[in-house]
Design a protein around this motif. Structure first.
Motif, PDB file in Angstrom:
ATOM      1  N   TYR A  39      -7.246   1.637  -6.650  1.00 51.62           N
ATOM      2  CA  TYR A  39      -6.925   0.674  -5.596  1.00 51.62           C
ATOM      3  C   TYR A  39      -6.879   1.363  -4.240  1.00 51.62           C
ATOM      4  CZ  TYR A  39      -3.988  -2.442  -2.806  1.00 51.62           C
ATOM      5  OH  TYR A  39      -3.499  -3.230  -1.810  1.00 51.62           O
TER       6      TYR A  39
ATOM      7  N   ASP B 225       0.830  -1.209   0.000  1.00 52.86           N
ATOM      8  CA  ASP B 225       0.000   0.000   0.000  1.00 52.86           C
ATOM      9  C   ASP B 225       0.864   1.259   0.000  1.00 52.86           C
ATOM     10  OD1 ASP B 225      -1.837  -1.948   0.241  1.00 52.86           O
ATOM     11  OD2 ASP B 225      -2.990  -1.005   1.850  1.00 52.86           O
TER      12      ASP B 225
ATOM     13  N   LEU C 289      -6.800  -5.913  -6.332  1.00 55.69           N
ATOM     14  CA  LEU C 289      -7.625  -6.129  -5.141  1.00 55.69           C
ATOM     15  C   LEU C 289      -7.655  -7.604  -4.753  1.00 55.69           C
ATOM     16  CD1 LEU C 289     -10.593  -3.687  -5.769  1.00 55.69           C
ATOM     17  CD2 LEU C 289      -8.844  -3.533  -4.001  1.00 55.69           C
TER      18      LEU C 289
ATOM     19  N   THR D 246      -9.373   0.808  -0.970  1.00 59.74           N
ATOM     20  CA  THR D 246      -8.878   0.208   0.265  1.00 59.74           C
ATOM     21  C   THR D 246      -8.912   1.182   1.443  1.00 59.74           C
ATOM     22  OG1 THR D 246      -6.628   0.732  -0.416  1.00 59.74           O
ATOM     23  CG2 THR D 246      -7.395  -1.505  -0.831  1.00 59.74           C
ATOM     24  N   THR D 247      -8.798   2.480   1.185  1.00 63.27           N
ATOM     25  CA  THR D 247      -8.717   3.398   2.326  1.00 63.27           C
ATOM     26  C   THR D 247     -10.044   4.031   2.693  1.00 63.27           C
ATOM     27  OG1 THR D 247      -8.140   5.198   0.851  1.00 63.27           O
ATOM     28  CG2 THR D 247      -6.314   4.051   1.932  1.00 63.27           C
TER      29      THR D 247
ATOM     30  N   ARG E 256      -4.509  -8.512  -3.060  1.00 57.94           N
ATOM     31  CA  ARG E 256      -4.440  -8.019  -1.691  1.00 57.94           C
ATOM     32  C   ARG E 256      -5.178  -8.954  -0.742  1.00 57.94           C
ATOM     33  NH1 ARG E 256      -7.350  -3.928   1.566  1.00 57.94           N
ATOM     34  NH2 ARG E 256      -5.799  -2.822   2.797  1.00 57.94           N
ATOM     35  N   LYS E 257      -6.318  -9.471  -1.199  1.00 60.89           N
ATOM     36  CA  LYS E 257      -7.126 -10.344  -0.345  1.00 60.89           C
ATOM     37  C   LYS E 257      -6.412 -11.649  -0.029  1.00 60.89           C
ATOM     38  CE  LYS E 257     -11.864  -9.038  -1.250  1.00 60.89           C
ATOM     39  NZ  LYS E 257     -12.552  -9.080  -2.511  1.00 60.89           N
TER      40      LYS E 257
END
Ligand SMILES: *[C@@H]1O[C@H](CO)[C@@H](O)[C@H](O)[C@H]1NC(C)=O
Ligand SMILES: *[C@@H]1O[C@H](CO)[C@@H](O)[C@H](O)[C@H]1NC(C)=O
Ligand SMILES: CC(=O)N[C@H]1CO[C@H](CO)[C@@H](O)[C@@H]1O
Length: 358
Positions: free
Chosen positions: A245, A21, A353, A249-250, A356-357
């Motif tokens: 992204y 990130d 994404l 996410t944020t 990331r998961k």
């Protein structure tokens, strides 16, 4: 200053970054700065071309906005330019406002708004304030440099579209405007009048010159823009995916940061949209010139004068091959490619994404 900033940001990415990130966050900042620098250098390198373009509207002797409809066209383009300029500045400045605010609003202490390597210690109250202000000025200046670059680019393209549209109007109304000098005598009579034919030919000659002049300018611009636009296309693609992204996410954790990401995403989308839109507009306008020549009342018998015929043919032949701006000769800068780019970025975003998961 920009280079120093980019260097410090890259240093941070290489030396201090802890997670994907954070790396994505820093790439988001320096990618846009790098491509802007590149575009600016390119512009400075081709200064003569841009100087000529900037002067082309007012200094061309054949840029004729003497009629009401043509001055309305000019005003239309001025207004278009202004509204898009305001849009870009608005999104840009809102992004900056969120960007500068989020470190002050979250619960982390002494964090800055950019991920940057500082060669000194700043995590005490006094030093933090000082560092924040210095970075604030620098970053604000650089961001405005980026926006100014985009706005200049747009202005150059709009001028060309405006010149082409005015030219189309001139071509369409040539006969009508020459008729005025002859007290509106019917055209069937006037074509026998040698004086009228001379006036008409002189006007047509001016138009052919102006057409050639505009096309030459467009050609030079499209050559100088080709490489920077390829860079811009790649950067925009990466940025849209990465910022998207970040935004997804944020958004749930840090609201200001999420809003900032969304605005920054909008800026990048709007910026590339503006470029593609006006490049396509120029392509369309170059074609429209040929249609205007077709509707220029030649059918009343004016074409029995060989030079009228050849001049009109010249205009139509030149317009038959519309100018298409390309990014490195690989992508046409049109709205269709823009849609494709956004779709590609979206696919990349979903991959990120999923990554990331897992
Ligand atoms: C250019 O022309 C095409 C085809 O006529 C049209 O679909 C498109 O919307 C036009 N583009 C612009 C920017 O006006
Ligand atoms: C760009 O446009 C030209 C003319 O319309 C077309 O022939 C060419 O295939 C297009 N290129 C791409 C990559 O779409
Ligand atoms: C990048 C950043 O500031 N992240 C923060 C978002 O908010 C959460 C909780 O409020 C913090 O733990 C993160 O560090």
């Amino acid at each position: 200053m920009v280079l120093m900033m980019i260097f410090a940001e890259m240093w941070y990415t290489v030396a201090d970054a802890t997670s994907m990130d954070v790396i994505i966050d820093s790439i988001n900042t320096y990618l846009i700065q790098t491509i802007t620098m590149f575009r600016f250098w390119n512009m400075a390198y081709h200064k003569s071309v841009y100087k000529k373009l900037a002067k082309a509207t007012i200094e061309s002797p054949y840029f004729d906005i003497s009629t009401k409809s043509r001055s309305a066209l000019l005003r239309y383009w001025v207004k278009k330019n202004e509204s898009y300029l305001k849009l870009l500045l608005l999104i840009g400045n809102l992004t900056l406002a969120c960007w500068f605010l989020y470190p002050l609003l979250d619960d982390l202490e002494y964090n800055l708004f950019i991920t940057i390597h500082t060669p000194f210690f700043y995590k005490s109250r006094f030093r933090y304030v000082l560092t924040y202000i210095v970075f604030w000025i620098t970053f604000y200046y650089i961001s405005n440099f980026i926006m100014a670059n985009d706005i200049m680019m747009q202005a150059h393209l709009l001028h060309l579209a405006c010149q082409l549209e005015v030219l189309s109007d001139c071509i369409k109304n040539t006969v009508k405007e020459c008729q005025v000098q002859f007290q509106g005598e019917p055209i069937e009579k006037l074509i026998q009048n040698n004086q009228f034919v001379d006036v008409y030919l002189k006007r047509l000659g001016d138009i052919v010159n102006q057409h050639r002049f505009i096309l030459r300018n467009i050609g030079e611009l499209s050559v100088t823009l080709s490489t920077p636009m390829l860079g811009q296309l790649m950067c925009s693609g990466i940025l849209i995916a990465f910022i998207g992204y970040q935004a997804t996410t944020t958004f749930t954790e840090n609201l200001t940061l999420g809003v900032k990401s969304c605005l920054y995403l909008s800026y990048n989308l709007a910026e590339f949209y503006v470029i593609c839109r006006w490049c396509e507009e120029i392509t369309n306008q170059t074609q429209a010139v040929g249609e205007a020549a077709y509707f220029s009342s030649w059918e009343y018998g004016l074409t029995k004068h060989p030079s009228v015929k050849s001049n009109l043919m010249l205009i139509i032949a030149r317009a038959n091959k519309p100018v298409i701006f390309t990014a490195g000769g690989m992508y046409n800068l049109t709205l269709e490619s823009y849609t494709k780019l956004v779709k590609t970025s979206y696919s990349a975003l979903t991959v990120l994404l999923r990554f990331r998961k897992s």
